[in-house]
Design an enzyme around this catalytic site. Structure first.
Site, PDB file in Angstrom:
ATOM      1  N   LYS A  75       8.491 -28.765 -27.146  1.00  8.63           N
ATOM      2  CA  LYS A  75       8.384 -27.765 -26.081  1.00  8.63           C
ATOM      3  C   LYS A  75       8.953 -28.336 -24.778  1.00  8.63           C
ATOM      4  O   LYS A  75       8.800 -29.542 -24.507  1.00  8.63           O
ATOM      5  CB  LYS A  75       6.905 -27.379 -25.916  1.00  8.63           C
ATOM      6  CG  LYS A  75       6.643 -26.222 -24.972  1.00  8.63           C
ATOM      7  CD  LYS A  75       5.168 -25.811 -25.034  1.00  8.63           C
ATOM      8  CE  LYS A  75       4.840 -24.674 -24.088  1.00  8.63           C
ATOM      9  NZ  LYS A  75       3.433 -24.238 -24.186  1.00  8.63           N
ATOM     10  N   SER A 150       2.455 -19.394 -24.878  1.00  8.97           N
ATOM     11  CA  SER A 150       3.714 -19.752 -24.261  1.00  8.97           C
ATOM     12  C   SER A 150       4.630 -20.608 -25.125  1.00  8.97           C
ATOM     13  O   SER A 150       5.822 -20.709 -24.850  1.00  8.97           O
ATOM     14  CB  SER A 150       3.441 -20.490 -22.957  1.00  8.97           C
ATOM     15  OG  SER A 150       2.794 -21.725 -23.218  1.00  8.97           O
ATOM     16  N   SER A 174      -1.819 -21.064 -26.248  1.00  4.42           N
ATOM     17  CA  SER A 174      -0.352 -21.104 -26.337  1.00  4.42           C
ATOM     18  C   SER A 174       0.242 -21.706 -27.593  1.00  4.42           C
ATOM     19  O   SER A 174       1.438 -21.565 -27.825  1.00  4.42           O
ATOM     20  CB  SER A 174       0.214 -21.855 -25.140  1.00  4.42           C
ATOM     21  OG  SER A 174       0.382 -20.950 -24.092  1.00  4.42           O
TER      22      SER A 174
HETATM   23  N1  GLN Z   1      -1.484 -17.013 -22.267  1.00  2.00           N
HETATM   24  C1  GLN Z   1      -2.333 -17.879 -21.505  1.00  2.00           C
HETATM   25  C2  GLN Z   1      -1.856 -17.941 -20.074  1.00  2.00           C
HETATM   26  O1  GLN Z   1      -0.918 -17.267 -19.771  1.00  2.00           O
HETATM   27  C3  GLN Z   1      -2.373 -19.230 -22.140  1.00  2.00           C
HETATM   28  C4  GLN Z   1      -1.177 -20.047 -21.861  1.00  2.00           C
HETATM   29  C5  GLN Z   1      -1.233 -21.419 -22.444  1.00  2.00           C
HETATM   30  O2  GLN Z   1      -2.056 -21.722 -23.303  1.00  2.00           O
HETATM   31  N2  GLN Z   1      -0.387 -22.276 -21.916  1.00  2.00           N
HETATM   32  O3  GLN Z   1      -2.405 -18.629 -19.266  1.00  2.00           O
END
Ligand code: GLN
Length: 483
Positions: A75, A150, A174
């Site tokens: 990532k 994400s 995410s």
């Molecule tokens: N979707 C969640 C957010 O937008 C989690 C994101 C993540 O785990 N990095 O904060």
């Protein structure tokens, strides 16, 4: 050699049987990715020359590592020394870290072939991989749909067969939510299990790096490699790392599985509910005992997370000032103006929204009402789990309330987007390990994921239960048609 949907064992076997070099592995991976990228766009940036250089270095080693020559996507928020690492943000344009994250050192020492730049929501803010500076990634099961986020790029790269495995990060879901939406395995380890050194911070008390793979055996192998105490991360915990692969293919007779009654109420797609219950019944047939549990404070988890997450993010993102890293605006009058212009032009809309939300809840006068209160609720949420685990060994829930939605569908509706993580956020707030595994498909053949949660540092229970489910179902063998 043409890559298909290999898991780690199959890929390793092929390299050995055909006597292939790391350079040959790199070459076929690059050509496969170049072809598939036209469809899925799993990488924000992609540097074939860097990958070839890494493969040449690997060919000069003794080939002993347990991941030798295996392509692993990373990532874009995990530092690879001298490799572009941008968090899919304009503000980190051109940033090449002068050091490796600890997980990268560990993968390197096992001979993995690393591919940086897997696409993501900017700074990991999102559930759809649409807020990336590089544009959206697509779901390999339906290219009109989001892959989740994400870590959407890492997941899409594994699901489409571009790579064999990947690393993502999980702050509120995410890794697990996109894994669920793309039909692969994604694990968030216990907080403190995997070093965060070299992970560009979003919310330091919630972030964890974890594996994304085609099956649970690969997940166990990758977890073994990346886990362990690290003195460079003060939140890393000195806890023994078990041989996770020892927990594969075991009997689950008598294992107590908790079903939280609060997780099956309104807002969840009926088909998701149905497939998750089917999975629960299959586990029951395999010998598990099903018990109803209650997690009464779960209903506050999303609001708690959206106070704590942005508060920590607003403070972590203060360092991007146009001086230290990456991008600097060229239209400014003085120092303060330079900071303002750089941050105005460098951050996307969602990143700005998070910074504003976080700064607000930390500001004097609001701190007690929001941030402090959220910390107290966080403790209540953890206590719920503590009590629940007196009645069961692990907890089963859906990973995501819906299957993958259409690109653009929730972009103008942040609240709806935030609700994508309603089932995954509690594990982050409580620090617990959790995994998503495939458990079915909806009528459009879109994947559905099952989430398993366990007490702190009991990833072994997740692996044992997931492995049993994998052995009695066929879902992790399904592959997308990529049309
Ligand atoms: N979707 C969640 C957010 O937008 C989690 C994101 C993540 O785990 N990095 O904060």
């Amino acid at each position: 050699m043409k890559n298909t949907f290999f898991n780690l064992n199959e890929y390793e076997k092929m390299l050995k049987e055909q006597g292939l070099s790391a350079c040959a592995s790199a070459e076929s991976t690059v050509s496969r990715i170049t072809e598939l990228e036209k469809k899925v766009h799993a990488f924000g940036h992609f540097e074939p020359e860097e990958i070839k250089k890494r493969a040449e270095l690997l060919d000069g080693t003794d080939k002993n590592g347990c991941l030798w020559g295996l392509p692993v996507a990373i990532k874009d928020n995990i530092c690879i020394k001298d490799g572009l690492t941008t968090c899919a943000s304009r503000i980190l344009k051109g940033f090449r870290p002068p050091y490796n994250a600890t997980v990268i050192e560990k993968l390197n020492s096992e001979g993995a072939l690393l591919l940086g730049g897997a696409n993501m929501d900017e700074f990991a803010f999102g559930s759809s991989c649409e807020t990336s500076y590089y544009g959206p990634t697509r779901n390999p099961w339906d290219l009109e749909r989001i892959p989740g986020g994400s870590s959407g790029g890492s997941v899409s790269a594994v699901s489409s067969g571009e790579v064999v495995a990947a690393l993502g990060s999980d702050t509120g879901g995410s890794i697990r939510q996109p894994a669920s939406l793309c039909g692969v395995v994604g694990m968030k380890p216990s907080y403190g299990r995997v070093s965060r050194y070299g992970l560009l911070a979003f919310a330091s008390s919630l972030d964890q790096i974890g594996p994304i793979t085609r099956n649970i055996a690969d997940c166990a192998r990758l977890l073994e490699v990346i886990s362990g105490y690290d003195e460079k991360d003060s939140t890393s915990v000195n806890e023994k790392v078990p041989v996770f692969s020892d927990f594969l293919d075991q009997d689950i007779k008598g294992l107590k599985i908790g079903i939280p009654k609060e997780y099956f109420l309104e807002g969840i797609d009926p088909i998701v509910k149905e497939k998750v219950w089917d999975a629960v019944n299959m586990l029951k047939t395999a010998g598990a005992e099903i018990v109803e549990i209650s997690l009464p404070h779960t209903k506050y988890a999303v609001s708690t997370y959206y106070i704590i997450g942005p508060a920590e993010a607003s403070s972590n993102l203060a360092r991007y000032d146009g001086v230290h890293y990456g991008f600097r605006s060229d239209k400014f009058n003085d120092l303060i103006d330079m900071y303002m212009q750089t941050r105005t032009d460098g951050f996307g809309e969602e990143a700005k929204r998070r910074i504003l939300l976080g700064t607000y809840s930390l500001s004097s006068g609001y701190y007690d009402a929001y941030y402090l209160k959220a910390q107290k609720v966080r403790t209540l949420i953890s206590q719920d789990f503590h009590e629940a685990f007196e009645k069961c060994d692990c907890i089963v829930t859906p990973t995501s309330p819906t299957t993958a939605f259409k690109i653009g569908e929730r972009m103008d509706d942040p609240l709806h987007m935030y609700l994508s993580d309603v089932f995954t956020i509690p594990a982050n707030l409580a620090g617990l390990p959790a995994v998503s595994i495939p458990c079915g498909q909806d009528d459009d053949k879109l994947p559905i994921g099952l989430q398993l949660m366990a007490p702190m540092f009991r990833e072994d229970l997740l692996i044992k239960t997931a492995s049993c489910f994998e052995n009695i179902s066929e879902f992790s063998k399904l592959t997308p048609g990529l049309v």
